[in-house]
Structure formats: structure tokens, C-alpha cells
Design an enzyme around this catalytic site. Structure first.
Site, PDB file in Angstrom:
ATOM      1  N   THR A 157       0.855  -1.182   0.000  1.00  0.00           N
ATOM      2  CA  THR A 157       0.000   0.000   0.000  1.00  0.00           C
ATOM      3  C   THR A 157       0.895   1.238   0.000  1.00  0.00           C
ATOM      4  OG1 THR A 157      -0.095   0.331   2.398  1.00  0.00           O
ATOM      5  CG2 THR A 157      -1.609  -1.303   1.454  1.00  0.00           C
ATOM      6  N   CYS A 158       0.284   2.405   0.097  1.00  0.00           N
ATOM      7  CA  CYS A 158       1.073   3.636   0.171  1.00  0.00           C
ATOM      8  C   CYS A 158       1.986   3.638   1.391  1.00  0.00           C
ATOM      9  CB  CYS A 158       0.155   4.851   0.243  1.00  0.00           C
ATOM     10  SG  CYS A 158      -0.810   5.126  -1.241  1.00  0.00           S
ATOM     11  N   ASN A 159       1.555   2.960   2.454  1.00  0.00           N
ATOM     12  CA  ASN A 159       2.257   3.066   3.731  1.00  0.00           C
ATOM     13  C   ASN A 159       3.077   1.851   4.123  1.00  0.00           C
ATOM     14  OD1 ASN A 159       1.135   5.617   4.132  1.00  0.00           O
ATOM     15  ND2 ASN A 159      -0.713   4.751   5.038  1.00  0.00           N
ATOM     16  N   ARG A 160       2.988   0.751   3.375  1.00  0.00           N
ATOM     17  CA  ARG A 160       3.718  -0.449   3.787  1.00  0.00           C
ATOM     18  C   ARG A 160       3.936  -1.412   2.626  1.00  0.00           C
ATOM     19  NH1 ARG A 160       1.939  -1.899   8.291  1.00  0.00           N
ATOM     20  NH2 ARG A 160       0.529  -0.120   8.550  1.00  0.00           N
TER      21      ARG A 160
ATOM     22  N   HIS B 177       0.714  -8.235  14.911  1.00  0.00           N
ATOM     23  CA  HIS B 177       0.936  -7.162  13.942  1.00  0.00           C
ATOM     24  C   HIS B 177      -0.139  -7.187  12.863  1.00  0.00           C
ATOM     25  CE1 HIS B 177       3.170  -4.292  11.488  1.00  0.00           C
ATOM     26  NE2 HIS B 177       2.956  -5.094  10.450  1.00  0.00           N
TER      27      HIS B 177
ATOM     28  N   GLN C 295      -9.524   2.642   4.943  1.00  0.00           N
ATOM     29  CA  GLN C 295      -9.091   2.044   3.676  1.00  0.00           C
ATOM     30  C   GLN C 295      -8.286   0.754   3.849  1.00  0.00           C
ATOM     31  OE1 GLN C 295      -8.696   5.433   4.124  1.00  0.00           O
ATOM     32  NE2 GLN C 295     -10.293   6.122   2.708  1.00  0.00           N
TER      33      GLN C 295
ATOM     34  N   GLN D 123      -7.766  -2.878   1.624  1.00  0.00           N
ATOM     35  CA  GLN D 123      -6.470  -3.221   1.045  1.00  0.00           C
ATOM     36  C   GLN D 123      -6.000  -4.594   1.517  1.00  0.00           C
ATOM     37  OE1 GLN D 123      -4.544   0.285   2.547  1.00  0.00           O
ATOM     38  NE2 GLN D 123      -4.720   1.397   0.610  1.00  0.00           N
TER      39      GLN D 123
ATOM     40  N   GLY E   5      -4.969  10.348 -12.404  1.00  0.00           N
ATOM     41  CA  GLY E   5      -5.110   8.993 -11.887  1.00  0.00           C
ATOM     42  C   GLY E   5      -6.432   8.856 -11.168  1.00  0.00           C
TER      43      GLY E   5
ATOM     44  N   GLY F  96      -6.771   6.890  -7.936  1.00  0.00           N
ATOM     45  CA  GLY F  96      -6.600   6.233  -6.642  1.00  0.00           C
ATOM     46  C   GLY F  96      -7.701   6.648  -5.685  1.00  0.00           C
ATOM     47  N   LYS F  97      -7.998   5.772  -4.718  1.00  0.00           N
ATOM     48  CA  LYS F  97      -9.126   6.006  -3.821  1.00  0.00           C
ATOM     49  C   LYS F  97      -8.952   7.293  -3.007  1.00  0.00           C
ATOM     50  CE  LYS F  97     -13.048   4.787  -1.982  1.00  0.00           C
ATOM     51  NZ  LYS F  97     -14.274   4.787  -2.786  1.00  0.00           N
TER      52      LYS F  97
END
Length: 440
Positions: free
Chosen positions: A52-55, A102, A119, A123, A192, A194-195
Site C-alpha cells: 500500500t502507500c504506507n507499507r 501485527h 481504507q 487493502q 489517476g 486512486g481512492k
């Protein structure tokens, strides 16, 4: 169970977007990547990939977690063509209970850049779906992901963690209002689909922006969103001339390198006579060259900047997060008991077979008079004996699974029960053979 759940990866806490984007996968790449991972990391019995954007995380199951983690790490470096030294210091590794903990926290949005954002659950479901499609998810991952989904839903249902949460998209809108005195006369370009970028565009549209331009590699998608939001769709091959009209540009394009460079934007800013431009980069990898920030009157914020802005006020969400952590711990205990119970499965199957075998032997011994009974009476005897077997089996299994027994104790007890019962049926079978010999 000899195999353990494991997780290895990086996230927004351990690595900046400049590192995360080097390891990121687009949705369309994940199934094929899982196939390559299966080939190159043989220590992984099951695996899933979260990007994802963060991981970026590899979730797996292995009998040798240390070896599996090393293979997964090497795979990431080789598959993304990145020197492992770039992300080695940002990498975290979880095994067993810590890995499950985790995963549950990720699903419940407790490990998100913005705690409480909704979100991540979607994901996570996509990641699980890709693993199922690739055939790399087995019994443990199926159970682990579905429990993570249940935990997330319970957290949403029983806490207020999502109420009033400041999202990344709302943070972007708040920054836009700081940069511009008013938004009613401004033009926004969405690049784009993206959500989060779409949510940002919706927020800005709700605040009364003058016009919304939407461009996407798939023009039909741009046109559909333009109709819905009252915007104008622009073909991807022809969006550049329209950039000079845009006061706010939202980037959410799946790209391996920036789609907007410094020299190109410098010329556009000059055409605009240096009127302010606010660039919101929600892409990972990033859509806009970081050097754009050096241009006068250009304000560039990437996903990490927006996360920082969104988390400036956390108050109530932090209190609700504490309640959510308690739910995670309770569900973690339940999953751990299930996982440890897998060690008993082989012995339980043998015990069930042995007890049923004893029942069938007894039925065979008395078949001469049973055959003389009416069909209805034979069915009742059959049901009676099966009921006794199930009650005996239930008591044995309940004792084996009792919480007070450690995993080692339960496995030992199960093995003793298996040997006794298997020995019993073998003895009964031998006695029957001897009896048959005597009759002969």
C-alpha cells in the site's frame, strides 16, 4: 504446530516514502510476484504480499522462520532491483504470536499512518484475495486473514476509533485552505484514480471549487468520474496543456517514475505568472519529482507530509485506540489457541479413527442378532453407539484442548491417548482373529 506465521517488511514508521516506493508493487503485479516468491523462497509454505502507500510486507508461514525471512528479504531486493542495504535498517521481522498481533493491528487500522482510517481493511482483503488467486495461501493464512477481518469489524463496531478521524484526504483539503484564501475560484486537476485522491477531489468539490479536470490512462474511467463529480475528462496523452489552468494538482498514478518533472513544471509556473500551485502527491512510487518543491510558489506535499498533518490532532482517537488494542489482544489469544491446536490434529484423527474402529468391531461381533432386528431398530442401535463414541471423543478432546495445558503437555497427552486407543483396537482385532482361528 511446527510452522509459524511470520511477517517481514517496512512501513511509514520505519522508512520514508523515498524508500517505500522502491519496494512497492502495483495491484496488477502482485499475483505474478507471489509466483516468483514461491519459487525463490522455498522455506515459505504459504505467503501473501501487502503493498500500500504506507507499507510493503510479506506475510508467510514457515517451519524455519529465520531462513524464510532471509529468503523473503533477498527476494524483495532482487525482484525490485534494489540494494538490500537501502532498506535493511528499516526492515522489521515478526514471528509467531508477534506476527499475528501485527497483522491484527494492521487490519484494525492501529498501525496506519492515520489511526482509524478505513481504507486499510479493503487493502488487506485485496492482498488476501491475490494470495488466494496465486494459490499461495493455505490453512493458516486463510484463518489468519479472516480473523484479522473479524477483528477489524469488531473494533469498528465497538469503538469510536473511526469517528471524526482526520484522513489523509481531509488533511490535504485543510492544507489547500491554508495555501489559498478561497477555493471557490480555483481549478483542480486529478491525475489517476486512486481512492484517496478521489476522496480528496470529492472534498474539494464539496467546498465549491470552480472546476475539476480529471485525466487517467483509462479515459472511460476519467469520463465516468467526471460525470459523477461534474468535472471535465481529459485524455491522458493531452493533459499537459491543461496543467497551467490547475491551482491544485492531485497525483495518484500507478507509475514507476515521476510523471511530472522540475523543468516541465518550471515552464508551466512561468506561464501562470507564478500564481501558487499546490501539488498533492498520493502516489507510491511518487508521481511528482521532489525537486518541484524548490520552485517559487509551488507547494508539494507527498503521502508522508499529509500523514504528519493528519496526525497533529489525535486526542479522542488515541483513547479509542486503547480500547481497540484490548480487542486485538483477546482475539490474539483465541487465534493462538487455534494455531497451537493444529499440533493435535494428527493424533486427534487417529483417536477418532480408533474409537470408531472399536465401535465397528463391536457391531460386527453382534451382527448375528443385529441382522435379525427390523431396519428401524438397527438404525436406533447404530445411532446409540455413534452417540457414545461422540461423547467419549468429546471428553478426550476437551481435556486435550483445556487452556491449562501447555502446548507441549497437550501434544504429549494426545500421543499417549493415541497409542492407548490405537493399541486397544489392534488388540481387539487380534482377539477377533484368534477367535476365528479357534472356530476353524
Amino acid at each position: 504446530m511446527d510452522e509459524k506465521l511470520l511477517i517481514v517488511g517496512i512501513n511509514h514508521r520505519t522508512a520514508p516514502v523515498a524508500v517505500r516506493e522502491r519496494l512497492a508493487y502495483s495491484d496488477s503485479e502482485i499475483v505474478a510476484a507471489l509466483g516468483r516468491l514461491k519459487d525463490r523462497a522455498p522455506a515459505l509454505a504459504e505467503t501473501a504480499l501487502i503493498s500500500t502507500c504506507n507499507r510493503v510486507e510479506i506475510v508467510g508461514v514457515a517451519a524455519d522462520p529465520a531462513r524464510a525471512i532471509d529468503e523473503a528479504t533477498s527476494f524483495l531486493a532482487a525482484d525490485r532491483e534494489v540494494d538490500a542495504a537501502l532498506f535493511a535498517g528499516a526492515l522489521y521481522r515478526f514471528e509467531g504470536r508477534d506476527a499475528v498481533h501485527h497483522l491484527f493491528r494492521v487490519g484494525a487500522s492501529l498501525d496506519s499512518m492515520v489511526v482509524g482510517e478505513p481504507q486499510i481493511l479493503g487493502q488487506l482483503k485485496l492482498s488476501y484475495g491475490y494470495a488466494a488467486e496465486a494459490g499461495t495461501a493455505g490453512l493458516v493464512l486463510h484463518r489468519a486473514f479472516h480473523r484479522a477481518f473479524s477483528v477489524a469489524k469488531r473494533v469498528r463496531r465497538t469503538t469510536l476509533i473511526g469517528r471524526g478521524a482526520v484522513s489523509v484526504s481531509s488533511a490535504a483539503v485543510a492544507l489547500a485552505r491554508q495555501i489559498f484564501d478561497r477555493l471557490e475560484d480555483k481549478t483542480v486537476m486529478l491525475m489517476g484514480a486512486g481512492k484517496m485522491a478521489e476522496l480528496t477531489a470529492r472534498h474539494l468539490k464539496g467546498l465549491g471549487i470552480e472546476s475539476l479536470l480529471i485525466t487517467n490512462r483509462t479515459f472511460d474511467r476519467a469520463a465516468a468520474l467526471a460525470r459523477e463529480l461534474g468535472g471535465i475528462a481529459i485524455p491522458w496523452d493531452n493533459y499537459r496543456p491543461y496543467l497551467k489552468l490547475a491551482d491544485v494538482v492531485i497525483g495518484s498514478v500507478a507509475a514507476t517514475k515521476p510523471v511530472l518533472g522540475a523543468e516541465e513544471l518550471e515552464a508551466i509556473v512561468r506561464e501562470r505568472r507564478y500564481r501558487p500551485m499546490f501539488l498533492i502527491d498520493m502516489g507510491v512510487p511518487r508521481n511528482f519529482d521532489e525537486r518541484l518543491n524548490a520552485i517559487d510558489n509551488v507547494y508539494l506535499y507527498d503521502i508522508d507530509d499529509l500523514g504528519t498533518a493528519a496526525n497533529e490532532s489525535r486526542g479522542e482517537r488515541e483513547r479509542e485506540a486503547q480500547k481497540a488494542e484490548q480487542i486485538v489482544e483477546l482475539e490474539l489469544d483465541k487465534f493462538s489457541r487455534w494455531l497451537s491446536g493444529l499440533d493435535l490434529v494428527p493424533a486427534i484423527k487417529d483417536i477418532r479413527t480408533s474409537i470408531e474402529g472399536l465401535r465397528e468391531l463391536e457391531m460386527m461381533r453382534h451382527r448375528s442378532w443385529l441382522d435379525g432386528l427390523p431396519a428401524e431398530e438397527r438404525s436406533r442401535v447404530e445411532a446409540l453407539t455413534r452417540g457414545l463414541v461422540n461423547k467419549i471423543l468429546h471428553r478426550v478432546l476437551a481435556e486435550l484442548r483445556r487452556d491449562g495445558n501447555g502446548t507441549g503437555d497437550r501434544v504429549y497427552a494426545a500421543e499417549i491417548a493415541r497409542r492407548l486407543l490405537c493399541g486397544a483396537i489392534e488388540g481387539e482385532a487380534l482377539e477377533d482373529d484368534d477367535a476365528d482361528d479357534e472356530e476353524l
